[in-house]
Structures are given as structure tokens and as C-alpha cells.
Design an enzyme around this catalytic site. Structure first.
Site, PDB file in Angstrom:
ATOM      1  N   ASP A 249      53.025 -67.310 -63.523  1.00  0.00           N
ATOM      2  CA  ASP A 249      52.181 -66.208 -63.948  1.00  0.00           C
ATOM      3  C   ASP A 249      52.382 -65.918 -65.429  1.00  0.00           C
ATOM      4  OD1 ASP A 249      51.115 -65.893 -61.471  1.00  0.00           O
ATOM      5  OD2 ASP A 249      52.325 -64.177 -60.892  1.00  0.00           O
ATOM      6  N   LYS A 271      47.104 -64.644 -65.040  1.00  0.00           N
ATOM      7  CA  LYS A 271      45.961 -63.742 -64.946  1.00  0.00           C
ATOM      8  C   LYS A 271      46.250 -62.535 -65.813  1.00  0.00           C
ATOM      9  CE  LYS A 271      44.340 -64.724 -60.236  1.00  0.00           C
ATOM     10  NZ  LYS A 271      45.261 -65.816 -59.895  1.00  0.00           N
ATOM     11  N   MET A 384      50.750 -52.227 -63.596  1.00  0.00           N
ATOM     12  CA  MET A 384      49.536 -52.480 -64.378  1.00  0.00           C
ATOM     13  C   MET A 384      48.798 -51.171 -64.664  1.00  0.00           C
ATOM     14  SD  MET A 384      48.349 -55.921 -62.311  1.00  0.00           S
ATOM     15  CE  MET A 384      48.759 -55.215 -60.699  1.00  0.00           C
TER      16      MET A 384
END
Length: 465
Positions: A249, A271, A384
Site C-alpha cells: 500500500d 490507493k 483517513m
């Protein structure tokens, strides 16, 4: 890294040493372990140097070194313990384009000699770039205690067997053979029967591996933790060491990726919220494709793979393809972040449960049970949450959350550049904007650092300014 470590071929090549005193003796004791041709230039050599010369282990020239003596050498050492003489040697070496080392003089040396653990042909070099020689010696001592004296013999036997081992296909099967030899079969044979028992055991091991059905591919879904390599689990390290292919990641740190085998294929499957991403379907397909080719695949995910990591889709792809898999948990970002502020996620009398939330999902800002989250004493850990700060703040205030509810943001949890922002719900969004957070951050609603908020604010402001 100011000094790049290399192992230089010196067999049959000249190494010249200027000086014959204590410094030269110490260096020569190391150089005499090589197959180089040693030449020592000294007008008054130490008796030990004289004896080595008489034994034919080096060539002793009882004079000062000259420029022509350095020409064609592979290395040159200045060990005269005299600034003028050492400078003269350095000048000769520079002119002849020969790498030179001035003993105990880092600034005037073109290279440095590391501390060495010698299990010939296994050699471990330890360097601190001259910053901590005592530390290098301490590490050397620890490694010497851990590496058995039989390691050199086992390695020499293994080297003589490399051609035979080429009957195994290159890659995982051959690597597994050597891992079995060095990890179990070789040491066990040596312990039971001495040197004579090792070669027959190695031959039998090869026969066993040649008769084995090739292993099928396998996928490990590995949590890499919040970024500090010291927080990586032992099982995760083993998976990385065995991996043929590593998918990682965006938030997996370079320090973690450095632990993978150099021969492994590293694939960035990152991502980014509201940004460029590798499509999940492509990741699923690539994982399965590599595993079907018999490779050990590691899907490396920041934190724990079971938390906001699209794990289910990737596992389902493996199941549909008949590929075996295992999940290797990691330390979550929430656990690492809350540890840095000296708090716990749950506390008797404060909150009996904690919610792990995502600030956004594939549809945009994520919606949650804001009424429940707004109750006094509730604790939430928001992943996030940087771009959704205003949205979260508004939803909580709209549902009656106390504006003075503590809010703590931990950026780059566990890493060297970690920062902590302590504020409250009323000031949450502007405080996060002012802090200019650019690393992965985790937001705690309902938790404050045990250190005073004023002190933490000051530290953050200093870091920002």
C-alpha cells in the site's frame, strides 16, 4: 549513508601499508586474513611485522614508501602515525587513483575499514562511519556469539555443492533447499557426526527436494504496522524474507520494504483517497496470477490488514482461484497512535467501547451514527480523517456533542517524524488546517494526551513554524 559498503576482490592483488608501528600491526592482523599480496614499508618495523616478513606472510621493505610503490595497488593504508607521512601516502594514492585509508583519520580517508565477523567465507562487516567504533565492536561481539564456528565449514561445503543444486529450478524451490540446509540439515549433521557427516546429509537433502512435488503458490496478507520496523511482528518479518512478490500500500514505509528480499518483485498497489489508485480488481487479479505461478506472495498493508484494507475482496479472489492464504495481523495505527499519547482506547467509567471509523469511503465522506458518537464519554478513532475534518466536526456539533470535547490528531504514528496535535472539537478543523498535516494521521475524538494540552500545542506550533 556516506560510505557505501562493498566487498572488494583482493586475491593475488597488492595492498600496500606505510608504517610498522602499533597502528600498522593492528591493521595487518586483519589484512593477513585475506589472500592479498601485502607489502609493508617501514624504517623501524615492530618485531611482529618482522616475524611476519620472515614467515613469508608479507613483504617487508625497510624504507619509506614512494609514489611508484603505490602504483597498481588495489588498496593503500597510511599507518605511520605521523601527519606528514600519512599526508604523503594519501597524495601518492590520489595521484595513482588507488583507494586509501589513513588509520584513525576519517576525514582524510577515501574508504574506511569496518569491524568484521569472520566465518570465512561468511564475512559480516559492521560500520558506523567512524561515529561509534565502540558500538561497532559491541555489535561484532554479539554477532560472533550468535554465529557458530561451524558456519564457515558449512558454507564451504555448500559452495562446493552449488552446481549439483542447479538441478532444482531457480527461485523458490532452490531457495527452500538452501534454507533447509543452512537452517536445519547442515547444523544437525555437523552436531551429530562432525565434518564427515555434512556432505552425505546434503546429498540426501537434494535427493529429497528433487523428488518433491513443487509447492503451490501462497498468499500472506501481512500487516506492516504503523511504519516503525521495530513494531513489525516476527511472523511478518518471516513472510517478507520468504516472499517472491510483495504488493504494498501507499502508506507502507520504505524502511519496511527494505526488509523484503532483494530478489523479490516489489509492486506498488497504493490507493489514495480522492486521488490516483490502482483498481482493486487489478490488484486481485495480479495477486492470483503470481500465486498460480507457484510464487509466495505477500500483500503488505499498513497497520492491520483487517482494518479498512479491502481484505475481504482479496481473500475472496484467492478462495475463488483455489489459492491458499494466511492473514498475519499487525499493530493497528490506532493502537500505535493512542500509545504515543499515553492513553487507552477504553477506560472503566469513561467508555466501555470504542469505534474505529473511516473519514471517507468509495462514495465520498463516510456517514456514521453521529448521535451515538456525540454522547458524553464516547471515544472514536478516525482513519483517513484529514480531508473530512470539517464534515466530522459539523456532524458531531449538529448532534449535540460538547464543543470542548478533546480531539487529538497523531500524524505519522510511531515514526521519527511523528507529530501530535491536541485541540477540541470547536477548534478541530482550523487547528488541523494550521498544522499542515501531510502524513498519514489518525484522529481521536474524546481523548487528550496525558501531557498537558498547552505543552503539546506549543510543540506542534514550533514544528509548523
Amino acid at each position: 549513508m556516506q560510505h557505501f559498503p562493498v566487498f572488494m576482490a583482493v586475491k593475488g592483488r597488492r595492498i600496500v601499508v606505510s608504517g610498522g608501528g602499533d597502528a600498522a600491526v593492528a591493521k595487518l592482523r586483519l589484512l593477513l586474513k585475506t589472500d592479498a599480496r601485502l607489502e609493508v614499508y617501514a624504517t623501524d618495523p615492530d618485531p611482529e611485522v618482522v616475524q611476519w616478513g620472515l614467515e613469508g606472510r608479507l613483504t617487508l621493505c625497510r624504507r619509506h614508501i614512494e609514489a611508484s610503490d603505490v602504483m597498481g595497488a588495489v588498496l593503500a593504508y597510511g599507518a605511520d602515525e605521523d601527519d606528514l607521512a600519512d599526508a604523503r601516502l594519501a597524495a601518492y594514492a590520489v595521484e595513482a587513483r588507488v583507494p586509501h585509508n589513513i588509520v584513525d583519520n576519517l576525514n582524510d580517508s577515501a574508504f574506511i575499514t569496518p569491524a568484521i565477523v569472520d566465518r570465512d567465507p561468511v564475512v559480516v562487516a559492521i560500520g558506523t562511519e567512524g561515529a561509534a567504533p565502540v558500538l561497532a565492536r559491541s555489535i561484532k561481539s554479539d554477532l560472533e556469539a550468535r554465529l557458530p564456528s561451524s558456519l564457515g565449514f558449512l558454507t564451504r561445503i555448500g559452495r562446493s555443492f552449488r552446481h549439483a543444486a542447479e538441478q532444482l529450478p531457480f527461485g523458490r524451490r532452490r531457495r527452500d533447499f538452501w534454507a533447509d540446509y543452512y537452517g536445519q540439515v547442515g547444523p544437525q549433521a555437523f552436531a551429530k557426526g562432525g565434518e564427515d557427516a555434512v556432505a552425505p546429509a546434503l546429498a540426501q537433502l537434494l535427493a529429497d527436494h528433487l523428488s518433491q512435488t513443487p509447492r503451490k503458490g501462497h498468499v500472506d496478507f501481512v500487516g506492516s504496522g504503523p511504519g516503525d520496523p521495530d513494531l513489525l511482528t516476527v511472523r511478518a518479518r518471516r513472510a517478507l524474507d520468504a516472499a517472491d512478490v510483495v504488493f504494498h500500500d501507499r502508506l507502507v514505509t520504505p524502511a519496511i520494504l527494505d526488509l523484503a528480499r532483494r530478489e523479490a518483485t516489489i509492486i506498488d498497489a497504493g490507493k489514495e483517497g480522492f486521488g490516483p489508485s490502482m483498481p482493486q480488481a487489478d490488484i486481485d487479479a495480479l495477486i492470483v496470477t503470481h500465486a498460480r505461478k507457484g510464487r509466495h506472495v505477500v500483500r503488505l498493508k499498513s497497520g492491520d490488514p483487517t482494518v479498512f484494507g479491502r481484505l475481504d475482496e482479496e481473500v475472496e479472489a484467492c478462495v475463488s482461484a483455489g489459492v491458499s492464504f494466511a492473514i498475519v495481523p499487525g499493530i493497528t495505527a490506532a493502537s500505535a497512535a493512542v500509545a504515543t499519547i499515553g492513553q487507552s482506547l477504553t477506560k472503566r467509567g469513561r467508555n466501555a467501547s470504542v469505534r474505529l471509523l473511516t473519514g471517507h469511503d468509495m462514495a465520498g465522506f463516510a456517514d456514521h451514527d453521529w448521535k451515538a458518537l456525540a454522547r458524553p464519554g464516547e471515544v472514536a478513532a478516525i482513519y483517513m480523517g484529514k480531508r473530512s475534518a470539517r464534515f466530522v466536526q459539523g456532524r458531531l456539533l449538529m448532534h449535540g456533542c460538547d464543543p470542548q470535547t478533546p480531539v487529538t490528531v497523531v500524524e505519522n504514528a510511531s515514526r521519527a517524524d511523528q507529530r501530535i496535535l491536541s485541540t477540541n472539537l470547536a477548534e478541530m478543523e482550523p487547528a488541523m488546517s494550521d498544522a499542515a498535516l501531510d502524513g498519514p494521521a489518525l484522529t481521536f475524538i474524546g481523548l487528550a494526551p496525558r501531557a498537558s494540552q498547552a505543552v503539546v500545542r506549543t510543540l506542534v506550533q514550533e514544528a509548523v513554524s
